[in-house]
Scaffold this motif. Structure first.
Motif, short mmCIF file in Angstrom:
data_model
loop_
_atom_site.label_atom_id
_atom_site.label_comp_id
_atom_site.label_asym_id
_atom_site.label_seq_id
_atom_site.Cartn_x
_atom_site.Cartn_y
_atom_site.Cartn_z
N UNK A 80 178.82 -33.60 -5.57
CA UNK A 80 177.55 -32.89 -5.77
C UNK A 80 177.51 -31.61 -4.91
N UNK A 81 178.07 -31.70 -3.68
CA UNK A 81 178.05 -30.54 -2.76
C UNK A 81 179.25 -29.60 -2.96
N UNK A 82 180.05 -29.85 -3.99
CA UNK A 82 181.26 -29.04 -4.26
C UNK A 82 182.21 -29.03 -3.06
N UNK A 83 182.33 -30.19 -2.40
CA UNK A 83 183.23 -30.27 -1.24
C UNK A 83 184.42 -31.18 -1.51
N UNK A 84 184.52 -31.66 -2.75
CA UNK A 84 185.61 -32.58 -3.06
C UNK A 84 186.95 -31.85 -2.96
N UNK A 85 187.88 -32.44 -2.20
CA UNK A 85 189.20 -31.83 -2.06
C UNK A 85 190.22 -32.55 -2.92
N UNK A 107 179.39 -17.49 0.31
CA UNK A 107 178.09 -18.17 0.43
C UNK A 107 178.22 -19.66 0.19
N UNK A 108 177.95 -20.08 -1.05
CA UNK A 108 177.94 -21.52 -1.32
C UNK A 108 179.35 -22.06 -1.60
N UNK A 109 179.49 -23.37 -1.46
CA UNK A 109 180.76 -24.02 -1.79
C UNK A 109 181.15 -23.75 -3.23
N UNK A 110 180.16 -23.82 -4.15
CA UNK A 110 180.52 -23.68 -5.57
C UNK A 110 180.99 -22.26 -5.86
N UNK A 111 180.40 -21.28 -5.20
CA UNK A 111 180.83 -19.89 -5.43
C UNK A 111 182.25 -19.68 -4.89
N UNK A 112 182.55 -20.28 -3.73
CA UNK A 112 183.91 -20.15 -3.17
C UNK A 112 184.93 -20.83 -4.09
N UNK A 127 197.30 -16.26 -11.26
CA UNK A 127 198.59 -16.54 -10.62
C UNK A 127 198.58 -16.38 -9.10
N UNK A 128 197.39 -16.42 -8.49
CA UNK A 128 197.30 -16.23 -7.04
C UNK A 128 196.68 -17.45 -6.37
N UNK A 129 197.30 -17.92 -5.30
CA UNK A 129 196.70 -19.02 -4.55
C UNK A 129 195.98 -18.46 -3.33
N UNK A 130 194.65 -18.57 -3.35
CA UNK A 130 193.82 -18.17 -2.21
C UNK A 130 192.79 -19.28 -2.04
N UNK A 131 192.90 -20.07 -0.98
CA UNK A 131 192.06 -21.28 -0.90
C UNK A 131 190.58 -20.99 -0.63
N UNK A 132 189.72 -21.86 -1.19
CA UNK A 132 188.29 -21.84 -0.87
C UNK A 132 188.11 -22.69 0.39
N UNK A 133 187.46 -22.12 1.39
CA UNK A 133 187.17 -22.87 2.62
C UNK A 133 185.68 -23.21 2.59
N UNK A 134 185.40 -24.51 2.61
CA UNK A 134 184.01 -24.95 2.39
C UNK A 134 183.52 -25.78 3.57
N UNK A 135 182.25 -26.19 3.51
CA UNK A 135 181.74 -27.10 4.53
C UNK A 135 182.54 -28.40 4.44
N UNK A 188 184.36 -27.47 7.05
CA UNK A 188 185.28 -26.63 7.83
C UNK A 188 184.56 -25.40 8.35
N UNK A 189 183.66 -24.83 7.52
CA UNK A 189 182.85 -23.69 7.97
C UNK A 189 181.37 -24.08 7.81
N UNK A 190 180.45 -23.38 8.49
CA UNK A 190 179.03 -23.78 8.41
C UNK A 190 178.46 -23.58 7.00
N UNK A 191 177.39 -24.29 6.74
CA UNK A 191 176.64 -24.19 5.47
C UNK A 191 176.34 -22.72 5.17
N UNK A 192 176.59 -22.30 3.92
CA UNK A 192 176.28 -20.91 3.53
C UNK A 192 177.37 -19.92 3.90
#
Ligand SMILES: Cc1ncc(COP(=O)(O)O)c(C=O)c1O
Length: 378
Positions: free
Chosen positions: A19-24, A317-322, A333-341, A343-347
């Protein structure tokens, strides 16, 4: 009934994460152009490093077979420790099986419940975990706010004048990519009679004379009580280490539990790190750092990034946007990871771009073009 509650709780936590888009997940294999790893000088695929590891593998096999004190001396470990100590300008160094395991052993060997740890609020998980394991009182400060560090130091001295105080900081931050105000941290730690453990995981190899790191770059190594590093980033291998005075290393090899009770680094991995370190300290290392710097300059001028090192954040901003931004780049074709809560603060979810000397001008241009096509952030 009890066995059901394990699965019920796992399911609840699973669905909250989704729900929080934090699933890895482990994602796609690295067949794409990657800006996600910490191999800042590209040494993990250097032919000399691979050759050194292969020769060591044939000589010593695949494993250290036991913890260091049990298995007995191994030239690969000993030579690497001597080279690390010489690189860091200290009397000695001690290897750990990973960077992560290094503070988990070191911090509890130095402080306990009667003491206080002052830790950056934004510090890496392994520094938090080492601090928690020690049982010391934990107080936080913001890495760029030295007035907060001063306030916390002053109140710690009032509350617990007898206890030892250990300041723990990262020299180059793993996510924000900024350098800590090291001169000021050292001034305050000296004033307070505290010790400093400086995690140079991301600075080692990329700055300072012979790539020795930020403290060396600023001429401050004599003021850092414990220099921590990892072999898993610019050194292109895996493992961690502490460089310090002889008597401190002697104490750690007697009391750091993650050193004492785990199988040592594989000798071939240690030899690979030694070969990488030899390159890092040579004129070839200087050339690799120049190439990395050229890539950093190219990226900074295209994206107005304020960071001076290889790590750059693109805030979403949000996890889902990242997540959406990372997937968008993946399709190109580019790997650039999303860093989400968390690991980083909310928002503050973001893309983390990690640059390396192995990237070409064309690679950086490709990344720049793709970043300009990202959907707007929220
Ligand atoms: C600041 C910092 N310290 C320590 C570590 C752990 O090092 P390793 O990955 O070598 O276990 C990391 C890993 O990313 C890190 O970013």
């Amino acid at each position: 009934m009890k066995s059901d509650s394990f699965l019920a709780e796992i399911e609840t936590r699973h669905s909250t994460r989704r729900k929080d888009h934090r699933q890895r997940s482990l994602g796609n294999p690295l067949t794409q152009l990657s800006f996600s790893d910490n191999d800042y000088l590209g040494l993990s695929t250097h032919p000399e490093v691979i050759g050194a590891a292969q020769r060591s593998l044939e000589k010593y096999g695949t494993s250290a077979r036991a913890a260091r004190l049990l298995a007995g001396p191994c030239p690969e470990h000993n030579e690497l420790e001597s080279a690390l100590a010489s690189w860091k300008g200290t009397e000695r160094a001690l290897l750990f099986a990973s960077g992560y395991l290094t503070p988990l052993g070191v911090i509890p060997a130095l402080v306990g419940p009667a003491d206080t740890i002052l830790l950056e609020r934004e510090a890496h998980a392994c520094l938090f975990d080492g601090a928690k394991l020690s049982g010391a009182r934990l107080r936080l400060f913001s890495r760029q706010d030295m007035s907060e560090l001063k306030t916390v130091l002053d109140s710690t001295q009032k509350l617990n004048p007898q206890g030892k105080v250990l300041i723990v900081a990262e020299s180059l931050h793993s996510m924000d990519g900024d350098f800590a105000p090291l001169e000021e941290i050292i001034r305050l730690k000296k004033e307070a009679g505290a010790w400093l453990l400086l995690d140079e995981a991301h600075a080692g190899g990329i700055c300072g004379p012979q790539g020795a790191g930020r403290a060396a770059q600023l001429g401050l190594i004599d003021s850092v009580d414990l220099q921590m590093g990892t072999l898993g980033k610019a050194l292109g291998s895996s493992g961690g280490f502490i460089a310090s005075q002889n008597r401190i290393i002697d104490h750690l090899l007697n009391e750091a539990r993650t050193f004492l009770f785990g199988t040592a680094l594989s000798p071939a991995v240690a030899r690979a790190a030694l070969s990488a370190l030899t390159i890092i300290r040579s004129p070839d290392g200087e050339t690799l750092r120049d190439t990395l710097q050229k890539n950093i300059t190219q990226f900074r001028s295209a994206h107005a990034s304020s960071q001076l090192g290889p790590i750059h954040s693109i805030l979403r901003g949000s996890n889902s946007s990242a997540n959406a931004a990372s997937q968008h780049l993946q399709q190109q074709g580019l790997t650039v990871p999303a860093i989400r809560t968390p690991t980083v603060p909310e928002g503050a979810a973001r893309l983390r771009v990690s640059l390396s000397a192995r990237h070409t001008t064309h690679d950086i241009q490709q990344l720049t073009n793709a970043l300009h096509t990202l959907p707007p952030r929220d």
